[in-house]
Write a protein that holds these residues in place. Sequence first.
Motif, PDB file in Angstrom:
ATOM      1  N   VAL A 112      -9.948  50.512 -32.174  1.00 17.20           N
ATOM      2  CA  VAL A 112      -8.915  49.945 -31.301  1.00 17.20           C
ATOM      3  C   VAL A 112      -9.268  50.344 -29.874  1.00 17.20           C
ATOM      4  O   VAL A 112      -9.424  51.527 -29.580  1.00 17.20           O
ATOM      5  CB  VAL A 112      -7.514  50.462 -31.676  1.00 17.20           C
ATOM      6  N   ILE A 113      -9.414  49.337 -29.031  1.00 14.68           N
ATOM      7  CA  ILE A 113      -9.878  49.602 -27.664  1.00 14.68           C
ATOM      8  C   ILE A 113      -8.834  49.129 -26.654  1.00 14.68           C
ATOM      9  O   ILE A 113      -7.972  48.310 -26.960  1.00 14.68           O
ATOM     10  CB  ILE A 113     -11.222  48.876 -27.391  1.00 14.68           C
ATOM     11  N   TYR A 114      -8.947  49.714 -25.462  1.00 11.69           N
ATOM     12  CA  TYR A 114      -8.155  49.185 -24.355  1.00 11.69           C
ATOM     13  C   TYR A 114      -8.767  47.847 -23.947  1.00 11.69           C
ATOM     14  O   TYR A 114      -9.964  47.775 -23.665  1.00 11.69           O
ATOM     15  CB  TYR A 114      -8.181  50.120 -23.151  1.00 11.69           C
ATOM     16  N   ASP A 115      -7.955  46.831 -23.901  1.00 13.67           N
ATOM     17  CA  ASP A 115      -8.457  45.517 -23.498  1.00 13.67           C
ATOM     18  C   ASP A 115      -7.279  44.708 -22.963  1.00 13.67           C
ATOM     19  O   ASP A 115      -6.513  44.139 -23.732  1.00 13.67           O
ATOM     20  CB  ASP A 115      -9.106  44.817 -24.694  1.00 13.67           C
ATOM     21  N   LEU A 143       0.786  46.943 -25.096  1.00  8.62           N
ATOM     22  CA  LEU A 143       0.089  48.149 -24.634  1.00  8.62           C
ATOM     23  C   LEU A 143      -1.333  47.860 -24.161  1.00  8.62           C
ATOM     24  O   LEU A 143      -2.028  48.782 -23.722  1.00  8.62           O
ATOM     25  CB  LEU A 143       0.048  49.181 -25.765  1.00  8.62           C
ATOM     26  N   GLY A 144      -1.768  46.611 -24.232  1.00 11.72           N
ATOM     27  CA  GLY A 144      -3.114  46.254 -23.756  1.00 11.72           C
ATOM     28  C   GLY A 144      -4.204  46.761 -24.682  1.00 11.72           C
ATOM     29  O   GLY A 144      -5.213  47.280 -24.204  1.00 11.72           O
ATOM     30  N   LEU A 145      -4.038  46.612 -25.965  1.00 15.46           N
ATOM     31  CA  LEU A 145      -5.025  47.082 -26.948  1.00 15.46           C
ATOM     32  C   LEU A 145      -5.589  45.897 -27.728  1.00 15.46           C
ATOM     33  O   LEU A 145      -4.998  44.821 -27.742  1.00 15.46           O
ATOM     34  CB  LEU A 145      -4.369  48.066 -27.928  1.00 15.46           C
ATOM     35  N   ARG A 146      -6.730  46.143 -28.360  1.00 16.44           N
ATOM     36  CA  ARG A 146      -7.330  45.110 -29.213  1.00 16.44           C
ATOM     37  C   ARG A 146      -8.038  45.791 -30.379  1.00 16.44           C
ATOM     38  O   ARG A 146      -8.660  46.845 -30.196  1.00 16.44           O
ATOM     39  CB  ARG A 146      -8.335  44.274 -28.416  1.00 16.44           C
TER      40      ARG A 146
END
Lengths: 166, 165
Positions: free
Chosen positions: B152-155, B100-103
């Motif tokens: 949790v961020i979009y990354d 999902l492109g999260l970090r």
Amino acid sequence: MRVIPDGEVPGENHAVTENPGPRPQAADAVLALAVLGVRTGLRAGGAVARTVRPVTDVVLRPERWPSKRARELAEAGYRQRQAALEEAVRLYRKLVPIVITDALDQLDLAAVARDVVNDIDLPEIIRISTGSVASESVRDVRVQAIEADDVVARWFGRVLRPWRAA
Amino acid sequence: MSQDPAWLSSVPQEARAFQGRRAGVVSRVLAAAVDLVLLLVVLTCLYLGWAGLLLVTDPVRFHFPTPSRVLILIVGAVVLVGYLTESWTTIGRTYGDRVLGLRVVDRHGHRLRHGRAVLRALFCAVLPIGLLWVAVSDGRNSIQDLVLRTAVIYDWSPHSRTPPR
């Protein structure tokens, strides 16, 4: 081909029925004329060549020339031609590097390379070639999830914090 | 050429605006679902491995083992906590987060340290429903995030240290 109807006696003089088919046209006459002209020209040329061959064999081959001085003249001319050719090759090999070096000196290769690199989207190529980042479908899922996140956040924001929306 | 930072240049143009923003509930729930499927696969493999071991050691009296519910829960929790902890401390994301492109980062935008990662993993295993607090939280925080000060961020970038906005 002749068609003999029922009851007709073979050999009698009747009108003959011709099958329709391809027929000569006016252009065929022109074509035949051209072919004839070419053949005639070739034959005439061959005859002329055969006639003048005894002369050309002598004239075009210096080794058969009767005069010794003329043969020596031809030999000298041959040697000069060879020497001129070698000189031309030497000059060519000497000049080409100079010209190319001068042309390269006048080019700003660093600027050219910089322009080329600038025109190439290198990160995109790396991204596609390494496959470290998601494929198109995964990318779509991510984008849609982000949009869904925003929709849910807006909806809860309106419900839980209506004063902020107003 | 783009003036974006180096880490951002590997992210597609259309997604660059989202990078570093806190992720919402849909993305995070989807990522958790992917991780849950992965956990079930791992547990199934463990079960099959256990059954295979029994078959090899005593093939005559072999029958498929029937583990108790408590044992399943304990093993599942151990595997989950270990998986989450290692994922967050080593690469900053689980497999579901990667899809999902999260970090997962701390409040400074850095990768979690081991202690905080263990606590967060335990918290997630004990109170998974705390994730739903992201939907009502103004800052898109889960209960685990609020307690342990994580985010949790979009990354989408493979390597980045983007502070959460």
